[in-house]
Scaffold this motif. Structure first.
Motif, PDB file in Angstrom:
ATOM      1  N   SER A  43     -92.153  13.705  66.661  1.00  0.00           N
ATOM      2  CA  SER A  43     -91.179  14.677  66.164  1.00  0.00           C
ATOM      3  C   SER A  43     -91.641  15.261  64.836  1.00  0.00           C
ATOM      4  O   SER A  43     -92.477  14.684  64.128  1.00  0.00           O
ATOM      5  CB  SER A  43     -89.807  14.014  65.988  1.00  0.00           C
ATOM      6  OG  SER A  43     -89.882  12.986  65.015  1.00  0.00           O
ATOM      7  N   HIS A  44     -91.077  16.416  64.529  1.00  0.00           N
ATOM      8  CA  HIS A  44     -91.320  17.106  63.260  1.00  0.00           C
ATOM      9  C   HIS A  44     -89.959  17.595  62.787  1.00  0.00           C
ATOM     10  O   HIS A  44     -89.325  18.423  63.435  1.00  0.00           O
ATOM     11  CB  HIS A  44     -92.277  18.277  63.501  1.00  0.00           C
ATOM     12  CG  HIS A  44     -92.673  19.022  62.264  1.00  0.00           C
ATOM     13  ND1 HIS A  44     -93.951  19.505  62.073  1.00  0.00           N
ATOM     14  CD2 HIS A  44     -91.974  19.399  61.158  1.00  0.00           C
ATOM     15  CE1 HIS A  44     -94.022  20.130  60.910  1.00  0.00           C
ATOM     16  NE2 HIS A  44     -92.822  20.089  60.350  1.00  0.00           N
ATOM     17  N   THR A  45     -89.491  17.067  61.644  1.00  0.00           N
ATOM     18  CA  THR A  45     -88.152  17.375  61.150  1.00  0.00           C
ATOM     19  C   THR A  45     -88.209  17.932  59.742  1.00  0.00           C
ATOM     20  O   THR A  45     -88.918  17.410  58.876  1.00  0.00           O
ATOM     21  CB  THR A  45     -87.262  16.120  61.168  1.00  0.00           C
ATOM     22  OG1 THR A  45     -87.147  15.654  62.524  1.00  0.00           O
ATOM     23  CG2 THR A  45     -85.874  16.422  60.626  1.00  0.00           C
ATOM     24  N   LEU A  46     -87.437  18.989  59.514  1.00  0.00           N
ATOM     25  CA  LEU A  46     -87.262  19.586  58.198  1.00  0.00           C
ATOM     26  C   LEU A  46     -85.842  19.333  57.734  1.00  0.00           C
ATOM     27  O   LEU A  46     -84.891  19.454  58.522  1.00  0.00           O
ATOM     28  CB  LEU A  46     -87.510  21.090  58.257  1.00  0.00           C
ATOM     29  CG  LEU A  46     -88.912  21.529  58.648  1.00  0.00           C
ATOM     30  CD1 LEU A  46     -88.904  22.979  59.127  1.00  0.00           C
ATOM     31  CD2 LEU A  46     -89.864  21.370  57.473  1.00  0.00           C
ATOM     32  N   SER A  47     -85.671  18.991  56.458  1.00  0.00           N
ATOM     33  CA  SER A  47     -84.351  18.794  55.867  1.00  0.00           C
ATOM     34  C   SER A  47     -84.229  19.715  54.659  1.00  0.00           C
ATOM     35  O   SER A  47     -85.120  19.754  53.806  1.00  0.00           O
ATOM     36  CB  SER A  47     -84.156  17.338  55.442  1.00  0.00           C
ATOM     37  OG  SER A  47     -84.260  16.471  56.554  1.00  0.00           O
ATOM     38  N   PHE A  48     -83.108  20.449  54.583  1.00  0.00           N
ATOM     39  CA  PHE A  48     -82.897  21.438  53.535  1.00  0.00           C
ATOM     40  C   PHE A  48     -81.690  21.055  52.681  1.00  0.00           C
ATOM     41  O   PHE A  48     -80.642  20.682  53.220  1.00  0.00           O
ATOM     42  CB  PHE A  48     -82.653  22.814  54.149  1.00  0.00           C
ATOM     43  CG  PHE A  48     -83.778  23.300  55.014  1.00  0.00           C
ATOM     44  CD1 PHE A  48     -84.865  23.969  54.469  1.00  0.00           C
ATOM     45  CD2 PHE A  48     -83.754  23.088  56.388  1.00  0.00           C
ATOM     46  CE1 PHE A  48     -85.901  24.414  55.268  1.00  0.00           C
ATOM     47  CE2 PHE A  48     -84.788  23.536  57.200  1.00  0.00           C
ATOM     48  CZ  PHE A  48     -85.869  24.201  56.640  1.00  0.00           C
ATOM     49  N   GLN A  49     -81.838  21.169  51.366  1.00  0.00           N
ATOM     50  CA  GLN A  49     -80.733  20.921  50.439  1.00  0.00           C
ATOM     51  C   GLN A  49     -80.747  21.975  49.355  1.00  0.00           C
ATOM     52  O   GLN A  49     -81.799  22.501  48.987  1.00  0.00           O
ATOM     53  CB  GLN A  49     -80.852  19.534  49.800  1.00  0.00           C
ATOM     54  CG  GLN A  49     -80.634  18.385  50.760  1.00  0.00           C
ATOM     55  CD  GLN A  49     -80.625  17.049  50.045  1.00  0.00           C
ATOM     56  OE1 GLN A  49     -81.071  16.940  48.913  1.00  0.00           O
ATOM     57  NE2 GLN A  49     -80.114  16.034  50.707  1.00  0.00           N
ATOM     58  N   GLY A  50     -79.554  22.280  48.824  1.00  0.00           N
ATOM     59  CA  GLY A  50     -79.454  23.219  47.722  1.00  0.00           C
ATOM     60  C   GLY A  50     -78.672  24.454  48.094  1.00  0.00           C
ATOM     61  O   GLY A  50     -78.365  24.710  49.262  1.00  0.00           O
TER      62      GLY A  50
END
Length: 233
Positions: A43-50
């Motif tokens: 798997s390839h996961t991106l997590s975004f915050q802000g």
């Protein structure tokens, strides 16, 4: 990672509209299942915050290729980006490529992007984006401040002629051909997307939807096997 991405001017109306509005197209996470010759390997996961101009992006990649009940290849990559609007402030990555260790960090420093990289010996030009270091000590290099990292998710990367390889910390020259509109399948539905083909130091195919989201990727691995990313949604 071994892949990394992008350059040419957007001409597709939907994607260009998303970029022009400045609306951030992603939710809190964005994940792909990754397949090798039709078999899932990770798997390839991106997590975004802000919010607003300040944003962090975390990347988590894990692959494991098995044969005859044994794991014959393993890949792990972790990265963290800090952004102020469209300007990259910093990026740190750590990669384990089947036992070979790589680290890189880059900082926006006035009129340059200061990059420090360290990794095991790898040969140049062996496969997709396999342009690595010839030594084990740390190397420091100054790149133009507008260089973007090859973390795949950023639609603005398609405007670049050089990207920062986020596994090795080296500059990658790229050229992109816009192949037009295509219908692609995610885990749950079919969507319209723009297909880009990358050549140069990076060779891969990538698709962005009309919101400006990265929604598919495909490339050949170092052993000639076919790798495909399927968006989970």
């Amino acid at each position: 990672m071994r892949r990394a991405v992008l350059a040419t001017i957007l001409v597709v109306t939907g994607a260009a509209t998303t970029a022009a509005t400045g609306d951030f197209p992603y939710g809190s996470t964005h994940s792909f299942n990754v397949y090798r010759n039709g078999q899932q390997i990770g798997s390839h996961t991106l997590s975004f915050q802000g919010n607003g101009q300040q944003r962090t992006v975390a990347t988590s990649i894990d692959f494991a290729v098995r044969a005859l009940g044994l794991t014959v290849y393993r890949y792990s990559h972790r990265g963290n980006e800090v952004w102020n609007g469209s300007t990259l402030q910093s990026i740190d990555t750590k990669t384990d490529d089947n036992g070979k260790q790589f680290t890189m960090r880059a900082r926006h420093d006035g009129n340059r992007l200061a990059v420090e990289r360290k990794g095991a010996d790898v040969a140049f030009g062996t496969s997709l984006n396999d342009q690595g270091l010839q030594r084990n000590d740390a190397v420091v290099e100054a790149l133009p401040p507008t260089v973007l990292p090859s973390t795949h998710w950023n639609l603005n990367q398609v405007k670049q002629s050089m990207l920062l390889n986020t596994q090795y910390g080296t500059p990658s020259k790229v050229q992109i051909t816009n192949l037009g509109r295509q219908t692609i399948k995610t885990s749950s539905r079919s969507i319209e997307a723009t297909h880009y083909r990358y050549a140069g130091d990076i060779t891969m195919d990538q698709w962005f939807d009309d919101r400006g989201r990265w929604v598919k990727a495909a490339f050949k691995a170092f052993d000639g096997s076919e790798i495909e990313y399927i968006l989970q949604e």
